[in-house]
Design a protein around this motif. Sequence first.
Motif, PDB file in Angstrom:
ATOM      1  N   THR A  85       0.853  -1.196   0.000  1.00 43.29           N
ATOM      2  CA  THR A  85       0.000   0.000   0.000  1.00 43.29           C
ATOM      3  C   THR A  85       0.890   1.248   0.000  1.00 43.29           C
ATOM      4  O   THR A  85       2.098   1.146   0.221  1.00 43.29           O
ATOM      5  CB  THR A  85      -0.907   0.054   1.249  1.00 43.29           C
ATOM      6  N   TYR A  86       0.254   2.379  -0.260  1.00 37.29           N
ATOM      7  CA  TYR A  86       0.992   3.640  -0.118  1.00 37.29           C
ATOM      8  C   TYR A  86       0.085   4.698   0.486  1.00 37.29           C
ATOM      9  O   TYR A  86      -1.147   4.591   0.424  1.00 37.29           O
ATOM     10  CB  TYR A  86       1.582   4.109  -1.458  1.00 37.29           C
ATOM     11  N   ALA A  87       0.709   5.704   1.112  1.00 34.71           N
ATOM     12  CA  ALA A  87      -0.043   6.770   1.782  1.00 34.71           C
ATOM     13  C   ALA A  87       0.184   8.071   1.023  1.00 34.71           C
ATOM     14  O   ALA A  87       1.324   8.514   0.862  1.00 34.71           O
ATOM     15  CB  ALA A  87       0.434   6.905   3.225  1.00 34.71           C
ATOM     16  N   LEU A  88      -0.917   8.631   0.537  1.00 37.96           N
ATOM     17  CA  LEU A  88      -0.828   9.841  -0.310  1.00 37.96           C
ATOM     18  C   LEU A  88      -1.380  11.059   0.414  1.00 37.96           C
ATOM     19  O   LEU A  88      -2.518  11.039   0.904  1.00 37.96           O
ATOM     20  CB  LEU A  88      -1.643   9.605  -1.590  1.00 37.96           C
ATOM     21  N   TYR A  89      -0.580  12.103   0.475  1.00 36.66           N
ATOM     22  CA  TYR A  89      -1.075  13.411   0.939  1.00 36.66           C
ATOM     23  C   TYR A  89      -1.297  14.287  -0.285  1.00 36.66           C
ATOM     24  O   TYR A  89      -0.384  14.498  -1.093  1.00 36.66           O
ATOM     25  CB  TYR A  89      -0.063  14.128   1.863  1.00 36.66           C
ATOM     26  N   ARG A  90      -2.532  14.781  -0.440  1.00 38.27           N
ATOM     27  CA  ARG A  90      -2.812  15.750  -1.510  1.00 38.27           C
ATOM     28  C   ARG A  90      -4.065  16.512  -1.115  1.00 38.27           C
ATOM     29  O   ARG A  90      -4.980  15.936  -0.551  1.00 38.27           O
ATOM     30  CB  ARG A  90      -3.016  15.008  -2.838  1.00 38.27           C
TER      31      ARG A  90
END
Length: 325
Positions: free
Chosen positions: A307-312
């Motif tokens: 998985t990955y964690a995206l800040y936007r």
Amino acid sequence: MNRRRFFSSASLGGGVLLVQPQLLANIPNKSPKLSPNPNPLPIAISTWNNIKASKTSGDSLERGEDALTSAIDGVAVEEANLTNRTVGNGGAPDRSGTVTLDACVMDSTGNCGSVMAVENIVHVASLARDVMEKTPHVILAGNGARKFAIQQGYTAVDLLTTQSRELWLEWLRNQEYKPVINAGNHDTIGMLCIDKSGNIAGACTTSGLAYKMEGRVGDSPIIGSGLFVDNEIGAAVATGVGEEVIKTVGSFLIVELIRQGASPQQACQTAIQRIIKNRKKLDFQVGFLAINKQGEIGSYSIQKGFTYALYRNGETKEFNSKSAY
Ligand code: SD4
């Protein structure tokens, strides 16, 4: 040389100079045409479920920090997290019970720094930046890296927590070497940031594979394998069994594929296929995460669970990666 001969050789030289740009013009330019960014900036993405780290990088970017500073701010959260057994303080030790950390950083000017097999220092991504900015070198390893850290004012600490020590003692009973890499274990953190000015940088930091051989270094501190950034094109980071990433120079490969027109998603998939095609037994995990200059994201892994964690846009969310199996 008389005047006439001088002018005739000068004009010959001029002729050569005139020909060269024409030759260059015939080489096809495969760089993708970059349209104005449709994805709002800034952006921070990190490997695995490192929500807090991506949010920290995102907050840093929103305050106007540059991409490199923000990437290092984010990964520092996991380096200090004692419950993360694959990064920084509290990381799993090698077979002899010693915790050694690896990290690297790369900025938007193509500059980079790395530290390998460092003992006693928590914030090794920041240390990699110091190697980049304060020494004439790119990589410092082992005791030299540790000594440099102490000269720079880093505090020396024992990175082996009571719990990591207990788990290691338990492992010693059977000494079975099976690197398990999944979301539950948190795993290596690679962070890619695009700042408000559109510049890209990244950081990658890890304690490496649990119970590795003494002296073993993985992909994470190796520029081009664990991390690569090209500010004109994009960036990539890797997680998983580092030996497999090193053999295919995974992160560099992904950025070069993006340069040739691939989307970050296609590039990550091709890099994983490159690993798979050479291996009969696929009982290990590798995951790649990539971003291009327009802020498009790609991720792909061999096994499920990456998985990955995206800040936007003021929000941080975890996303499942696609996988080959
Ligand atoms: C290594 N790639 O040392 C690292 C380990 C890792 O998630 O990514 N763990 O090989």
